[in-house]
Design an enzyme around this catalytic site. Structure first.
Site: not given
Length: 220
Positions: A46, A90, A177
């Protein structure tokens, strides 16, 4: 991230990478990532964008230090099955324009062999420059927080949660992340959580993606 966390000891996490992203819309976004080899950074899919610059050796991302290494990304390897709607798969690998110099403040984080499957109840740490509370913007200094690995049913209210692909953790907040470390090994990548930062949160399970990771590293 990183709600309820504390500031990391400066340069105690030399594998951390700060990502400055120019999005497809031309705006700036920021993510965390981590150096897995001299040429590759791992992060969440993402975080993909038009252009990414990586800063290694940073603690406070607004206070430039001699330890910094700023390197452009030449190629973004987004997992082929990444779905921005379900946020499954992801994971992304970033190839750096030049190899990072390994120093006391810049180093790599080992990935475990594929067979490693961690049991619920294990305490882990999430690291990153994410939000420190729901109202705050991102943190300038690296933060970390202890999280417990939960049983999969704790994440079943997320309709797209899949225990094989993901880890269900106590909470971190969005904008990060960064890695999830269990016994000093990268086991997950912060993926998503509730908008109000209530637990639990979902991390990409790195072990599932080892064949793809190995293939990208080998071919590039």
């Amino acid at each position: 991230e990183i709600i309820g966390g504390t500031e990391s000891k400066p340069h105690s996490r030399p594998y951390m990478a700060h990502l400055k992203i120019i999005t497809k819309q031309g705006t700036f976004a920021y993510c965390g990532g981590f150096l897995i080899s001299r040429e590759f950074v791992m992060t969440a899919a993402h975080c993909k964008g038009r252009h990414i610059t990586v800063t290694l050796g940073a603690h406070d991302v607004v206070k430039k230090e001699s330890t910094w290494q700023k390197i452009d990304v030449v190629k973004q390897f987004v997992h082929p099955n990444y779905n921005s709607y379900t946020i499954r798969h992801d994971v992304m690998l970033l190839k750096l324009k030049e190899k990072a110099n390994l120093t006391l403040t810049v180093g790599t984080l080992p990935l475990l062999p594929q067979s490693n499957f961690i049991p619920p109840g294990r305490m882990c740490r999430a690291v990153g420059w994410g939000k420190t509370s729901v109202k705050e913007s991102h943190s300038n200094v690296l933060q970390e927080v202890k999280l417990r690995l939960l049983d999969p049913p704790a994440c079943q209210h997320f309709p797209d949660f899949n225990h094989n692909l993901q880890l269900c953790m106590g909470t971190v907040f969005k904008g990060d992340s960064g890695p999830l470390l269990c016994a000093r090994v990268a086991q997950g990548i912060a993926s998503y959580a509730h908008k109000n930062a209530m637990p639990p949160s979902v991390f990409t399970r790195i072990s599932y993606y080892r064949p793809w990771i190995n293939k990208v590293l080998k071919e590039n």
